[in-house]
Design a protein around this motif. Structure first.
Motif, PDB file in Angstrom:
ATOM      1  N   SER A  10     -32.831  39.807 -15.088  1.00  0.00           N
ATOM      2  CA  SER A  10     -31.523  40.458 -14.985  1.00  0.00           C
ATOM      3  C   SER A  10     -31.383  41.142 -13.645  1.00  0.00           C
ATOM      4  N   ILE A  11     -32.480  41.801 -13.216  1.00  0.00           N
ATOM      5  CA  ILE A  11     -32.406  42.517 -11.936  1.00  0.00           C
ATOM      6  C   ILE A  11     -32.233  41.526 -10.788  1.00  0.00           C
ATOM      7  N   ILE A  12     -32.955  40.414 -10.859  1.00  0.00           N
ATOM      8  CA  ILE A  12     -32.797  39.401  -9.810  1.00  0.00           C
ATOM      9  C   ILE A  12     -31.354  38.890  -9.818  1.00  0.00           C
ATOM     10  N   ALA A  13     -30.802  38.678 -11.022  1.00  0.00           N
ATOM     11  CA  ALA A  13     -29.443  38.144 -11.123  1.00  0.00           C
ATOM     12  C   ALA A  13     -28.453  39.046 -10.406  1.00  0.00           C
ATOM     13  N   MET A  14     -28.683  40.363 -10.471  1.00  0.00           N
ATOM     14  CA  MET A  14     -27.752  41.290  -9.827  1.00  0.00           C
ATOM     15  C   MET A  14     -27.665  41.067  -8.325  1.00  0.00           C
ATOM     16  N   ASN A  15     -28.741  40.560  -7.736  1.00  0.00           N
ATOM     17  CA  ASN A  15     -28.775  40.419  -6.280  1.00  0.00           C
ATOM     18  C   ASN A  15     -28.354  39.040  -5.790  1.00  0.00           C
ATOM     19  N   GLN A  16     -27.935  38.162  -6.701  1.00  0.00           N
ATOM     20  CA  GLN A  16     -27.559  36.818  -6.271  1.00  0.00           C
ATOM     21  C   GLN A  16     -26.076  36.792  -5.894  1.00  0.00           C
ATOM     22  N   ASP A  17     -25.782  36.257  -4.723  1.00  0.00           N
ATOM     23  CA  ASP A  17     -24.384  36.142  -4.346  1.00  0.00           C
ATOM     24  C   ASP A  17     -23.801  34.814  -4.812  1.00  0.00           C
TER      25      ASP A  17
END
Lengths: 528, 505
Positions: free
Chosen positions: A308-315
């Motif tokens: 989830s945290i990685i997903a937040m940083n995907q543009d």
């Protein structure tokens, strides 16, 4: 004509329905290339077989509810290697999800592939049909060998779909996809099956599990944990970290393929396999009494949050959705390895709920691409004005992923959280709740950006002409969005079935006996 | 097939297995016409499977081996031919492969062999076939050496006739290595003859147990074992004695490669199994020399190192040749584990690998026929022009990877079970990990032929002719079929393994 078809289906024995479910997509795969020159006919074949397949699986449903467990032995290869099928509640649920979504996905594919003028459409539809055939085989598999066979065919048939664009990036992604999925299945899954055969002497899925934990051949808790390790990571389609790279890599594929990967077949096949292995190979009691599952509980909880945290940083929009899937899959794995009746119910239910929500999100991402060729989240300012229907659907599906009533995702999260308590892992419940917050943080900003920020080049409040995706895409999006909503109110069709899962092996094939799982589960049903 | 009546020929079937191809070879030398020679060779090649399968079924039915005394001379003086479960099985594999590829030969040979050499080519083919079948059917150690040489000499010619001039060098390499191998084998046979006074496998076996405890003879017996195992390992291309194989397969004419890849090393493997299990007995072999451990290590090295070589190859035929070395590693691994499941897996893989590898080489042969090269750069994108050929290639490739539902999976399954039965858990992972490398090299060529833009040569190619597609698809179909119906492969192999391990022979 259709009424007579239904009458014919009703008169068919459930065993014949299994044959039909396997035969229809296979026949489609053979027929589609013959219609190569007439695209309309070719797409008609796909649509008709999708509808026929869904009809067949839905005709199987009442039998399963009545406690019938149809079996079909095809061929005995020897040494426990039997090609055989048996329909049980979990497989039935998965088959229903996959076959129903195939219809929607086909409608969408036609709009997308034509709208984008994609090349090699015939081989695209063929591979799709083969993937569905293997998904059906996997859902109905009666033993580990059949499951493994279907699992590998599914990987191989989806490889040409991932590499469909044949660009260098697509080829690279295809390599990652193939190597990671075939690799883990060969190096970990296959030895796990061989070891299961060596210790249990059978590969059949049996209620209560087949791996002995007491007696002469018993595996020690340590080895049991090791075997669980082989299964969890061997089934790479479940994308438990660190075997998740293939999923974000595979997003180079056309959007209908992403939808297939994320919602209809591939990842769902992975988590479904894990559910089935936990319930019918290990047995949930064996896992809880030996505590062999502890480490994987922590690992999958970590994955839920980390992804989830990685997903937040995907543009990139599709990458963000891909990491969201990784996180959501770990919900299901966590539900499986918490190994209580309630948590497994939650996991199984999440296959259904997540499928509808995620396919909607991918359809929306694809629609945005078809209509405006935008792929990054940062480009989506004001897109909601251009594509109000699409972005509204995106909003609804996001809410379902987060688990807000009145949407389907509510129920699966509810059962998962209850299951965590039931298993005395309170922290797991906290993880589910925190993850919901994270879901909100990476999904809803997309919606607000689309609706509240002005479209570049226009002043705030200025009217813009609506420019939506092709109608076929919109129909598909509306259908799945509606699905998210309906599933909240009619979730009992799935729950009634999951209730029939035989967790202990004590239950015979009668529907009247109450489901194992204790008071919490019963309580949960009463709450509803 | 058993209902087939052979009439007066029935008792002489074992010798006919060798005599028919020999006579055929003689006939073809008189034919100056390539087509007629092909016709004769095809006729001969298609007769043989009927005989060998009949022999095999008879043995399986009665459970008793068939012995045939040449010239009615009893064993110590005369040569005895003997068909048991193992030899009947390997005979059938060789004969079937030898027959199936004949329709392919016609056009391929016309394209690749000079006109004046064509009928000679079929002569050599039949001689090679006779030699390979002879190795397997004979019950006599020296006679086996003779057939080894017959097949080898014929093979040198089959390779050397390749149009590529490097074929000559490859054949020469094979000649040197093959001769060394055969010499080592015959030295071992000589030592055993001194000790036991017989050349018959059965008599040797019964007298060796007395000789081994005699301190004066023990060293000779152990030396003989060492010589024979090393010599045969050379012939069967056990790593690291495989150096001759990649070049030989790569530069030989397509037809010869397809035939040799499926059969030649298999006959040598048969002889190794015969010597280790039937003559010395597995107990004696393992007690006196650490052959088991050594072969396991070498097999695993083959599975990995040869596979890695295959990954970096850019010549498709050489790639498959390296893959053959790796696959031979699987076979020898099961033999070295030497339990029921291991032997069953190995012997089953003899047939499975023969089917898959022949299919792969036939597909490449068809590509060579249309494109004139098998270098990756030249055959890129060929899948779009020859979809049927390359689809069959893909199916056989899946088999090579050991995908469930193909023949390769069955072999792998039994090998893995064998390793677990012996408590060698690490070997299980080595088996599956090495098959992962085969995913890489098959995946790489799949990408080249399906997803790259067609090369200049490939763009003008058309689909292969029917005479090539039929045998190719037969074998591709068999790859899948044998992944489900394992009665012919595993069924027979487990019978043979049982006999070998009981030491009944």
């Amino acid at each position: 004509m259709f009424t007579s078809l239904f009458a014919a289906l009703n008169s068919m024995a459930p065993e014949d329905l299994i044959v039909a479910a396997l035969f229809i997509p296979t026949a489609a795969a053979l027929l589609i290339p013959l219609c190569h020159r007439v695209p309309n006919l070719r797409e008609a074949v796909t649509l008709i077989s999708a509808v026929a397949l869904a009809t067949v699986t839905w005709s199987l449903y009442p039998y399963i509810i009545d406690g019938v467990r149809p079996e079909l032995k095809v061929w005995d290869v020897g040494q426990g290697l039997t090609l055989s099928f048996k329909v049980e509640p979990l497989g039935m649920l998965f088959a229903l999800v996959a076959s129903t979504l195939w219809i929607v996905n086909s409608i969408y594919s036609i709009g997308y592939m034509r709208g984008n003028n994609e090349p090699r459409q015939t081989s695209f539809y063929v591979c799709f049909a083969v993937a569905l055939a293997s998904t059906m085989a996997l859902a109905f598999s009666a033993n580990l060998f059949t499951m493994f066979l279907a699992y590998e065919v599914l990987t191989i048939s989806t490889y040409p779909l991932v590499t469909h664009k044949a660009t260098p990036e697509a080829m690279k992604a295809g390599r990652v996809y193939l190597m990671l999925l075939i690799g883990t299945s060969m190096v970990l899954f296959l030895p796990a099956i061989v070891i299961t055969w060596a210790t249990a002497g059978t590969l059949d899925f049996t209620a209560g599990g087949i791996i002995p934990i007491t007696g002469e051949n018993a595996l020690s808790p340590f080895l049991l944990g090791g075997l669980l390790f082989l299964f969890i990571f061997g089934i790479g389609k479940a994308a438990v970290m660190p075997i998740h790279f293939w999923l974000p890599a595979a997003m180079v594929a056309p959007t209908p393929v992403s939808a297939l990967l994320h919602a209809v077949a591939v990842v769902k096949a992975g988590v479904f396999s894990i559910l089935k292995v936990v319930v019918y190979v290990f047995g949930i009691d064996a896992l809880t009494t030996t505590s062999a599952n502890t480490w994987i509980i922590y690992l999958s909880a970590f994955c839920v949050l980390m992804a989830s945290i990685i997903a937040m940083n995907q543009d990139n929009l599709k990458a963000r959705l891909a990491y969201s899937t990784v996180s959501q899959l770990s919900y299901i794995v966590l539900g499986a390895v918490l190994a209580t009746a309630t948590s497994v119910t939650g996991g199984a239910l999440h296959i259904l709920m997540h499928a509808f929500a995620k396919i909607t999100l991918f359809f929306c991402a694809g629609a945005i691409y078809v209509a405006h060729h935008k792929t990054e989240v940062s480009q989506l300012d004001g897109v909601g004005r251009l594509m109000p229907v699409t972005m509204f659907a995106f909003f609804i599906a996001s809410l379902s992923i987060i688990g807000i009533p009145p949407l389907g995702g509510t129920w699966s999260k509810w059962f998962l959280a209850l299951g965590a308590l039931d298993a005395h892992y309170q922290f797991a419940m906290a993880v589910f709740m925190i993850s919901s917050l994270l879901n909100t943080a990476y999904l809803l900003p997309i919606v607000s950006r689309a609706f509240f920020k002005p479209l570049p080049g226009t002043a705030a409040g200025q009217k813009v002409a609506i420019a939506e995706a092709p109608t076929a895409c919109l129909i598909a999006i509306s259908l799945t969005t509606l699905g998210c909503l309906i599933l909240f109110f009619y979730a009992d069709f799935a729950l009634d079935m999951i209730k029939l899962v035989d967790f202990t092996g004590a239950q015979t094939n009668t529907a009247s006996s109450p489901a194992a799982g204790g008071e919490l589960l019963e309580g949960a049903f009463n709450v509803r | 097939m058993n209902a087939l009546s052979w009439g007066a020929a029935e008792p002489h079937l074992p010798i006919l297995v060798v005599v028919i191809p020999l006579v055929g070879a003689l006939l073809t030398t008189f034919l100056r016409n390539g087509f007629l020679a092909w016709l004769v060779a095809t006729l001969v090649a298609f007769t043989l499977p009927f005989i060998t399968i009949h022999l095999l079924l008879t043995v399986l039915e009665t459970g008793q081996p068939i012995t045939y005394k040449i010239g009615n001379w009893e064993a110590p003086f005369g040569i005895v031919y003997r068909v048991d479960q193992l030899s009947g099985y390997v005979l059938s594999v060789i004969a079937i492969i030898g027959a199936v590829i004949m329709p392919f030969a016609r056009r391929s040979v016309v394209a690749e062999i000079d006109e004046r050499a064509r009928s000679w080519y079929y002569t050599m083919y039949l001689l090679c076939l006779a030699g390979l079948l002879g190795i397997v059917i004979t019950g006599d150690a020296f006679n086996a050496f003779v057939f080894l040489e017959v097949s080898s000499l014929a093979t040198y010619v089959l390779i050397a006739l390749g149009k590529n001039r490097r074929a000559l060098l490859a054949a020469y390499q094979y000649l040197i290595m093959g001769t060394i191998g055969a010499t080592l084998y015959v030295v071992g046979v000589g030592l055993l003859y001194v000790v036991t006074g017989t050349l018959n496998f059965d008599d040797m076996a019964s007298r060796l147990s007395a000789a081994i405890v005699d301190p004066g003879q023990r060293n000779a017996v152990v030396t003989a074992l060492g010589f024979m195992v090393v010599g045969l390992s050379l012939k069967l291309a056990l790593f690291p004695m495989h150096m001759w194989l990649p070049n030989a397969y790569a530069y030989a004419p397509s037809f010869a490669t397809a035939f040799l890849a499926g059969t030649a090393t298999k006959a040598a493997i048969y002889l190794l199994v015969r010597v280790v299990f039937s003559v010395f007995g597995v107990g004696m072999t393992l007690e006196n020399l650490p052959i088991g451990e050594v072969v396991i290590v070498l097999s695993i090295a083959a599975m990995f190192l040869a596979s890695i070589s295959a990954v970096f190859e850019t010549n498709a035929k050489r790639m498959l040749a390296y893959s053959s070395v790796a696959q031979i590693g699987y076979i020898t691994l099961g033999i070295a584990i030497a339990n029921q499941a291991g032997l069953t897996g190995s012997l089953a893989h003899i047939a499975n690998h023969a089917v898959m590898k022949t299919a792969l080489f036939l597909a490449l042969g068809a590509v060579f026929y249309r494109v004139g090269s098998v270098l990756y750069d030249d055959i890129s994108g060929i899948g779009r022009k020859m979809p049927l050929t390359m689809a069959a290639f893909a199916i056989a490739g899946l088999g090579l990877m050991g995908t469930p539902g193909t023949a390769g999976f069955i072999s792998k399954w039994y090998l893995a079970v064998a390793a677990i039965d012996d408590g060698m858990y690490s070997v299980v992972f080595l088996i599956v990990a090495s098959s992962l490398i085969s995913v890489v090299y098959i995946g790489r060529i799949t990408e080249v032929v399906w997803f790259r833009e067609p090369s200049k040569a490939a763009a003008q190619a058309k689909e292969a002719p029917l005479s090539m597609l039929i045998p190719l698809w037969l074998l591709a179909f068999a790859t899948v079929y044998l992944g489900f119906d394992t009665r012919a492969t595993v069924g027979t192999a487990s019978e043979a393994a049982k006999v070998l391990l009981e030491g009944v022979r």
